[in-house]
Scaffold this motif. Structure first.
Motif, PDB file in Angstrom:
ATOM      1  N   HIS A  61       0.834  -1.204   0.000  1.00 26.53           N
ATOM      2  CA  HIS A  61       0.000   0.000   0.000  1.00 26.53           C
ATOM      3  C   HIS A  61       0.872   1.258   0.000  1.00 26.53           C
ATOM      4  CE1 HIS A  61      -3.372   2.633   1.101  1.00 26.53           C
ATOM      5  NE2 HIS A  61      -2.643   3.091   2.115  1.00 26.53           N
ATOM      6  N   GLN A  62       1.894   1.263   0.826  1.00 22.44           N
ATOM      7  CA  GLN A  62       2.785   2.420   0.902  1.00 22.44           C
ATOM      8  C   GLN A  62       3.552   2.625  -0.404  1.00 22.44           C
ATOM      9  OE1 GLN A  62       4.901   0.960   4.246  1.00 22.44           O
ATOM     10  NE2 GLN A  62       3.371   1.634   5.724  1.00 22.44           N
ATOM     11  N   GLU A  65       1.251   4.443  -2.586  1.00 21.39           N
ATOM     12  CA  GLU A  65       1.089   5.834  -2.158  1.00 21.39           C
ATOM     13  C   GLU A  65       2.277   6.705  -2.547  1.00 21.39           C
ATOM     14  OE1 GLU A  65      -1.539   6.242   1.878  1.00 21.39           O
ATOM     15  OE2 GLU A  65       0.424   5.305   2.090  1.00 21.39           O
ATOM     16  N   PHE A  79       2.097  12.681  -2.689  1.00 17.24           N
ATOM     17  CA  PHE A  79       1.186  12.300  -1.612  1.00 17.24           C
ATOM     18  C   PHE A  79       1.516  13.062  -0.334  1.00 17.24           C
ATOM     19  CE2 PHE A  79      -0.478   9.586   1.777  1.00 17.24           C
ATOM     20  CZ  PHE A  79      -1.767   9.361   1.316  1.00 17.24           C
ATOM     21  N   ASN A 137      -8.003   3.287   7.251  1.00 20.86           N
ATOM     22  CA  ASN A 137      -7.209   3.956   6.233  1.00 20.86           C
ATOM     23  C   ASN A 137      -7.764   3.679   4.841  1.00 20.86           C
ATOM     24  OD1 ASN A 137      -4.564   3.744   4.278  1.00 20.86           O
ATOM     25  ND2 ASN A 137      -4.334   5.359   5.794  1.00 20.86           N
ATOM     26  N   GLY A 138      -8.154   2.429   4.615  1.00 17.27           N
ATOM     27  CA  GLY A 138      -8.730   2.069   3.320  1.00 17.27           C
ATOM     28  C   GLY A 138     -10.025   2.800   3.036  1.00 17.27           C
ATOM     29  N   HIS A 141      -9.280   6.408   2.113  1.00 19.39           N
ATOM     30  CA  HIS A 141      -8.800   6.527   0.734  1.00 19.39           C
ATOM     31  C   HIS A 141      -9.951   6.432  -0.272  1.00 19.39           C
ATOM     32  CE1 HIS A 141      -4.430   6.716   0.741  1.00 19.39           C
ATOM     33  NE2 HIS A 141      -4.404   5.878   1.761  1.00 19.39           N
ATOM     34  N   TRP A 145     -11.341   9.377  -2.658  1.00 20.21           N
ATOM     35  CA  TRP A 145     -11.287   9.210  -4.116  1.00 20.21           C
ATOM     36  C   TRP A 145     -12.659   9.438  -4.752  1.00 20.21           C
ATOM     37  CZ3 TRP A 145     -13.326   4.472  -6.450  1.00 20.21           C
ATOM     38  CH2 TRP A 145     -13.235   4.483  -7.841  1.00 20.21           C
ATOM     39  N   SER A 157      -4.814  10.035  -5.589  1.00 21.58           N
ATOM     40  CA  SER A 157      -5.546   8.810  -5.256  1.00 21.58           C
ATOM     41  C   SER A 157      -4.609   7.700  -4.798  1.00 21.58           C
ATOM     42  CB  SER A 157      -6.335   8.327  -6.485  1.00 21.58           C
ATOM     43  OG  SER A 157      -7.221   9.320  -6.953  1.00 21.58           O
ATOM     44  N   GLY A 159      -2.805   4.908  -3.067  1.00 18.13           N
ATOM     45  CA  GLY A 159      -3.248   4.047  -1.971  1.00 18.13           C
ATOM     46  C   GLY A 159      -4.656   3.532  -2.133  1.00 18.13           C
ATOM     47  N   THR A 160      -5.407   4.082  -3.085  1.00 15.33           N
ATOM     48  CA  THR A 160      -6.812   3.691  -3.239  1.00 15.33           C
ATOM     49  C   THR A 160      -6.959   2.310  -3.865  1.00 15.33           C
ATOM     50  OG1 THR A 160      -7.393   6.021  -3.522  1.00 15.33           O
ATOM     51  CG2 THR A 160      -9.058   4.415  -4.132  1.00 15.33           C
ATOM     52  N   SER A 163      -6.393  -0.246  -1.343  1.00 11.75           N
ATOM     53  CA  SER A 163      -7.504  -0.192  -0.387  1.00 11.75           C
ATOM     54  C   SER A 163      -8.701  -0.977  -0.913  1.00 11.75           C
ATOM     55  CB  SER A 163      -7.917   1.262  -0.134  1.00 11.75           C
ATOM     56  OG  SER A 163      -6.880   1.988   0.488  1.00 11.75           O
TER      57      SER A 163
END
Length: 244
Positions: A61-62, A65, A79, A137-138, A141, A145, A157, A159-160, A163
């Motif tokens: 995920h990171q 991002e 980001f 967190n998800g 995101h 979005w 967006s 990380g979306t 997620s």
């Protein structure tokens, strides 16, 4: 100058390191039984296996991002600039939030998630508390979005995609697995997610603390945000696991 060079280089490299660790952990998770709790069942029905899955999922995920949208012209992460702007600061290099903040928060989560996973047999709520962080967190995101109308490939967006594909469906499936196997009740799993969500809310306090408490306050809130879900889950488990 040497320190500035190191900061700039590691700011670029840390999310790539995470990707490397994630791929290695995915290999161990899917190709060996090292992290399995019960080899008689499928991995998809193994709560302990899911506890170890948290760290590499978040590393991936990171990477989405930060690394995927890295601005080579400005040597910065869009980001991170977006976060600065959302809390009322100018973008980098004028943003007062040190880039080390992002390393500390994200890399600490890897560590705390793996520490928590080791306690799955003794306390599954503690082991799975970081799921509350990734679940909240998800959702953040995805909602952001949808409201923005941006493309999924836009840097804002970042990380979306992970997620949508990982954080939310895995969290929901795990809740089904745990309640179906009576590892914990629906309420206990909800409390587990809540423990992580509280940690995510504390993270917002880190930005607010910077103006009044400086870097010491910022880094203190960072560590509280990542570490406190394990403590909250332990406190909540004393009620929920005893009454499942």
């Amino acid at each position: 100058m040497m320190m500035n060079d190191f900061v700039a280089q590691f700011d670029f490299a840390w999310s790539w390191l995470g990707l490397g660790f994630a791929l290695a952990m995915f290999g161990v998770l899917f190709l060996t039984d090292v992290f399995r709790g019960n080899t008689a069942k499928s991995r998809l029905w193994d709560g302990q296996w899911f506890a170890w899955l948290i760290a590499p999922m978040y590393m991936l995920h990171q990477f989405e991002e930060y690394a995927l949208h890295y601005d080579w012209a400005k040597l910065s992460h869009p980001f991170a600039n977006m976060i600065c702007e959302k809390v009322g600061y100018l973008p980098y290099p004028d943003c007062p939030i040190p880039v080390q903040h992002y390393w500390l928060v994200n890399m600490s989560l890897w560590l705390f998630a793996m520490i928590g996973a080791k306690f799955y047999r003794k306390n599954p709520m503690v082991a799975l508390a970081p799921f509350g962080l990734i679940f909240s967190n998800g959702l953040l995101h995805i909602v952001g979005w949808l409201v923005s109308g941006n493309s999924l490939l836009d840097s804002a967006s970042g990380g979306t995609i992970t997620s949508i594909l990982l954080f939310i469906p895995v969290s929901v499936w795990l809740g089904f697995v745990l309640t179906k196997q009576k590892v914990m009740s629906v309420w206990a799993y909800g409390a587990t997610l809540l423990a992580g969500t509280i940690g995510h809310l504390i993270l917002f306090g880190a930005y607010a603390s910077l103006d009044k408490g400086g870097l010491v306050a910022l880094y203190t809130f960072d560590l509280l945000a990542i570490g406190s879900p394990l403590l909250w889950a332990w406190l909540l488990s004393r009620w929920f696991l005893a009454n499942k």
